[in-house]
Design a protein around this motif. Structure first.
Motif, short mmCIF file in Angstrom:
data_model
loop_
_atom_site.label_atom_id
_atom_site.label_comp_id
_atom_site.label_asym_id
_atom_site.label_seq_id
_atom_site.Cartn_x
_atom_site.Cartn_y
_atom_site.Cartn_z
N SER A 429 8.20 6.07 3.90
CA SER A 429 8.18 7.28 3.09
C SER A 429 8.57 6.99 1.64
N GLU A 433 6.11 8.10 -1.39
CA GLU A 433 6.52 9.08 -2.39
C GLU A 433 6.66 8.51 -3.80
N SER A 446 0.44 3.78 -1.62
CA SER A 446 0.72 5.09 -1.01
C SER A 446 -0.32 5.45 0.05
#
Length: 450
Positions: A429, A433, A446
Motif C-alpha cells: 500500500s 499510494e 503503483s
C-alpha cells in the motif's frame, strides 16, 4: 623477512578495501595483499567495465529501434576498438589510484600470491606477514569445468580486453556473464550462441521473465540452446569446435572465440588454507553468522570468498563493513541479506529482489501474484521494447512484498524502490499510494501492486 600487523587483508576489491580502511582508521596496523592488480574484480574485470559496454550497446540499440519513429541514420554500429579505449579510461587508472589510497591511509600494500604458513601468518614472495587477524576477501574465479580442451576457454576478463571482436562467439553456460556479454556482442555485429546445460538459464531469477528474455534474445538474432552440455572444446586451425550433447544427440558448433560463462567459485584454493586450519567449501570459506571462520577464530572472510550471501559487489562492501565492526567491537554484528536486488544488464535489463514464485510456493507462503505483459504500456512503447513484463508477489493479509521481478526499460533502477520497501518492511500500500514523477518508469510501480 618478517613483519607483524594487527590485520592482514587478502584481496583489494570492495570487501577487502572496506575492512582495511576502517580498521586502519581505528588505529590498527594493516597490510593488504593481492596477486592481481589492485582494485578487485568489479572495478577492473567485472561490473564497471561491463556496464560501459552495455551502455554503448543500449544507446545503439535504442537508436535502431527508433529509426522509423523520427530518428534517421544510415549507419549505426559499435566501433569496438574505440569502445575498448573508452572502457580503459575507467579501468586503467584503478590500480595506481587504489595503491595511492592505501599508502595515503597508512595501509601497507603487498603485490603477490598470499599463502598461509600457519593460523595467522601469510607468506607473500620472500616476505612473511604475521597478523593478529586475517581477512580473506580474495574474490572469485571461473569454475573449473573438467572437460577436454578447457584451456581454450576465454574468461570474462579476456572478453573485456578484446582489441577486436571476433565474428562468431560461443558462450558456455547461461548465467549473468553469458547473457550480458552476448547482448553486447550481438549488437556489435557478432554472431552469438549461448549453450545452457539445463532447462533454465539465469537460475535465481523469475522463470517466467527469464523465458520472456530468452524469447527476446532469440528475436534479436542470438541463438540460445537449452539442454546443451558442452563435452569438449577443440582448436582446429583458426577456429574452435565445441562438442555438445543436446538431449541425447551429439552436435558440434564452430566459433572464433569460446567464452566461459558457466559460473564462478571462490578464489581460495591457492591460499593453502589447510595450513591455517580454515575450513572451506565450493562457495568459499565456511563462516558463522559473524563472518568468522568456523574453524579458526582469528580469520574472517567477506565477499565472494565467503560462503555467505549472494556474490554481488554491494554485498561484498556490506560484508566488509560487518567484518570491520566485528573485529573492532567484538562479534556483535551480522549481515542482513533481505531485500538485496540483482540485475542482469541485458537489453532490456532483467531485475529481481526477494523470492521467485516457485521459491515462495516451496516455502509455503500464501500470496497473491501480480503479473502482466507490459509491452503495450507507455514506458515500453515510447522506446519500442516489445518483450517486457513484471511479476510481484504480495503476502495475503499483510501485503508484505515477498518478491518483485521486472523485465523492461530501466528495470535496473526501478527494482531499487522495491528493494527499499522490502528492507524497510513497507507494505504494498505504501508503494501504491506514493506519488511518483510522471512519466517515469518508476510511476509504473503503483499499477504493479494494485
Amino acid at each position: 623477512m618478517s613483519q607483524s600487523f594487527d590485520l592482514i587483508v587478502i584481496g583489494t576489491g570492495s570487501a577487502g578495501s572496506t575492512v582495511a580502511h576502517r580498521c586502519r582508521q581505528a588505529g590498527w596496523s594493516v597490510a593488504i595483499v593481492d596477486s592481481r592488480p589492485f582494485g578487485g574484480t568489479c572495478a577492473l574485470r567485472g561490473c564497471d567495465p561491463k556496464k560501459v559496454l552495455v551502455g554503448a550497446a543500449h544507446a545503439a540499440d535504442w537508436v535502431r529501434r527508433l529509426q522509423t519513429e523520427g530518428i534517421f541514420t544510415s549507419d549505426i554500429h559499435l566501433d569496438w576498438p574505440a569502445l575498448m579505449r573508452f572502457k580503459r579510461t575507467f579501468t586503467d587508472p584503478v590500480p595506481a589510484n587504489r595503491l595511492q589510497s592505501f599508502r595515503k591511509a597508512g595501509i601497507e600494500p603487498f603485490q603477490g600470491q598470499a599463502r598461509f604458513v600457519d593460523e595467522t601468518a601469510v607468506q607473500v614472495g620472500g616476505e612473511t606477514l604475521q597478523g593478529r587477524h586475517v581477512v580473506i576477501a580474495a574474490g572469485a574465479r571461473p569454475a573449473t569445468l573438467g572437460i577436454p580442451g578447457e584451456e581454450h576457454l576465454a574468461t570474462s576478463t579476456d572478453f573485456l580486453a578484446l582489441e577486436h571482436l571476433p565474428p562468431r562467439i560461443i558462450f558456455v553456460g547461461g548465467g549473468y556473464i553469458s547473457f550480458e556479454f552476448a547482448h553486447v556482442a550481438a549488437r556489435a555485429g557478432a554472431a552469438v550462441r549461448i549453450l545452457q546445460r539445463g532447462e533454465q538459464p539465469l537460475k535465481g531469477f523469475e522463470p517466467d521473465l527469464v523465458a520472456r528474455l530468452v524469447a527476446s534474445s532469440r528475436n534479436q538474432g542470438m541463438e540460445i540452446h537449452l539442454h546443451s552440455e558442452v563435452q569438449a572444446i577443440e582448436k582446429r586451425g583458426d577456429e574452435y569446435v565445441v562438442l555438445v550433447r543436446q538431449e541425447g544427440t551429439e552436435r558440434t558448433f564452430q566459433a572464433d572465440l569460446v567464452v566461459h560463462g558457466a559460473g564462478r567459485v571462490a578464489e581460495i584454493d591457492d591460499l593453502n588454507l589447510d595450513a591455517a586450519g580454515v575450513a572451506w567449501e565450493r562457495r568459499g570459506v565456511t563462516v558463522n553468522e559473524y563472518l568468522q571462520s568456523v574453524s579458526n577464530p582469528a580469520v574472517y572472510a567477506a565477499g565472494d570468498a565467503a560462503a555467505s550471501g549472494p556474490p554481488l559487489t554491494p554485498v561484498a562492501g556490506m560484508e566488509g563493513g560487518i567484518v570491520a565492526r566485528n573485529l573492532l567491537e567484538g562479534n556483535r554484528h551480522t549481515p542482513r541479506y533481505q531485500g538485496i536486488p540483482s540485475v542482469v544488464f541485458t537489453i532490456p535489463p532483467l531485475a529481481g529482489v526477494g523470492l521467485t514464485e516457485p521459491a515462495a510456493r516451496a516455502q509455503g507462503h500464501r500470496f497473491q501474484v501480480k503479473q502482466e505483459d507490459t509491452s503495450s504500456w507507455y514506458s515500453s512503447r515510447r522506446v519500442k521494447l516489445k518483450e517486457t513484463g513484471f511479476k510481484v508477489l504480495l503476502e495475503e493479509d499483510s501485503e508484505r512484498i515477498l518478491g518483485a521481478h521486472l523485465l523492461g526499460p530501466e528495470a535496473d533502477e526501478v527494482i531499487n524502490l522495491f528493494a527499499l520497501a522490502m528492507r524497510q518492511e513497507l507494505p504494498a500500500s505504501a508503494l501504491r499510494e506514493q506519488i511518483y514523477a510522471y512519466p517515469t518508469a518508476a510511476s509504473d510501480i503503483s499499477y504493479m501492486v494494485s
